[in-house]
Design a protein around this motif. Structure first.
Motif, PDB file in Angstrom:
ATOM      1  N   SER A  22      -8.715   7.547  -0.310  1.00 52.52           N
ATOM      2  CA  SER A  22      -7.500   7.440  -1.512  1.00 52.52           C
ATOM      3  C   SER A  22      -8.437   7.314  -2.839  1.00 52.52           C
TER       4      SER A  22
ATOM      5  N   VAL B 219      -6.414   2.433  -1.193  1.00 57.41           N
ATOM      6  CA  VAL B 219      -6.161   1.672  -0.055  1.00 57.41           C
ATOM      7  C   VAL B 219      -7.357   1.848   0.787  1.00 57.41           C
ATOM      8  N   ASP B 220      -8.137   2.992   0.740  1.00 57.69           N
ATOM      9  CA  ASP B 220      -9.428   3.102   1.465  1.00 57.69           C
ATOM     10  C   ASP B 220     -10.229   4.207   0.782  1.00 57.69           C
ATOM     11  N   ASP B 221     -11.496   4.511   1.481  1.00 56.35           N
ATOM     12  CA  ASP B 221     -12.232   5.316   0.723  1.00 56.35           C
ATOM     13  C   ASP B 221     -11.596   6.764   0.324  1.00 56.35           C
TER      14      ASP B 221
ATOM     15  N   LEU C 102     -14.215   2.283  -1.894  1.00 58.21           N
ATOM     16  CA  LEU C 102     -13.139   1.423  -2.204  1.00 58.21           C
ATOM     17  C   LEU C 102     -13.288   0.220  -2.592  1.00 58.21           C
ATOM     18  N   SER C 103     -14.288  -0.633  -1.983  1.00 59.02           N
ATOM     19  CA  SER C 103     -14.965  -1.773  -2.301  1.00 59.02           C
ATOM     20  C   SER C 103     -15.367  -1.661  -3.999  1.00 59.02           C
TER      21      SER C 103
ATOM     22  N   GLN D 194       0.865  -0.984   0.093  1.00 62.34           N
ATOM     23  CA  GLN D 194       0.041   0.096  -0.082  1.00 62.34           C
ATOM     24  C   GLN D 194       1.027   1.093  -0.178  1.00 62.34           C
TER      25      GLN D 194
ATOM     26  N   ASP E 157       0.924   5.611  -0.172  1.00 63.64           N
ATOM     27  CA  ASP E 157       0.210   7.023  -0.242  1.00 63.64           C
ATOM     28  C   ASP E 157       0.682   7.910  -1.421  1.00 63.64           C
TER      29      ASP E 157
END
Length: 195
Positions: free
Chosen positions: A42, A38-40, A65-66, A6, A8
């Protein structure tokens, strides 16, 4: 199966197409592969970087993200299948197209005293935010010669790009990332053979 770390770090927007830039949110060379989503938050950051969302957009809907990861893998499968003249599952992209499609309404423009068709995002849900990406994937699949959708020729690079060059002979994701590196490696190999 290759593991992705992951990061940033910002995604690389070198695909010359929104759909390919979206696929390239998972990238890297050798053992240094990177996952940008990596998350909502991002995903929202990438949508801003790709100019899909304005910089003043705030928040991230749950499940973004999903849905983004499922859409990315679906897009990858669709593009690979289309290049091989085969069929792939279209349910994910059709879901995003249906649930996220823009709303259109007739509106009056006072300055010109005319009506016009106004489009706006349905809501700030995951499908609505990803709708422009899904539309770009569709445009790539139906309006682009897939012979011009290429993967970088560097043996350890996963990045894809749309070859817009006049001769259609682009080989590298970018000269700065892989082109120079591969040319230097080839030069060294030739020099070693001459010695």
């Amino acid at each position: 199966m290759q593991s992705y770390s992951q990061t940033d770090r910002p995604a690389l927007l070198i695909g010359d197409d929104l759909a390919l830039d979206f696929l390239n949110t998972r990238y890297g060379t050798g053992s240094a592969h990177r996952e940008c989503l990596v998350d909502d938050a991002s995903v929202v950051a990438w949508l801003k970087q790709a100019a899909v969302l304005t910089d003043d957009f705030r928040g991230a809907p749950p499940g973004l993200l999903s849905l983004a990861l499922v859409l990315r893998e679906s897009a990858r499968a669709l593009i690979q299948a289309a290049k091989a003249k085969e069929h792939a599952d279209t349910r994910t992209i059709n879901h995003v197209l249906e649930m996220g499609r823009d709303l259109h309404e007739l509106a009056w423009r006072g300055s010109s005293k005319t009506y016009h068709l106004q489009s706006r995002r349905r809501d700030n849900g995951a499908a609505s935010l990803l709708y422009p990406v899904a539309q770009a994937i569709v445009d790539l699949l139906v309006s682009t010669s897939l012979d011009l959708v290429k993967q970088c020729e560097a043996h350890d690079c996963t990045l894809m790009f749309h070859d817009h060059t006049k001769s259609h002979r682009r080989r590298w994701c970018s000269m700065a990332l892989c082109g120079n590196r591969m040319k230097v490696a080839a030069f060294r190999e030739r020099k070693k053979l001459r010695e």
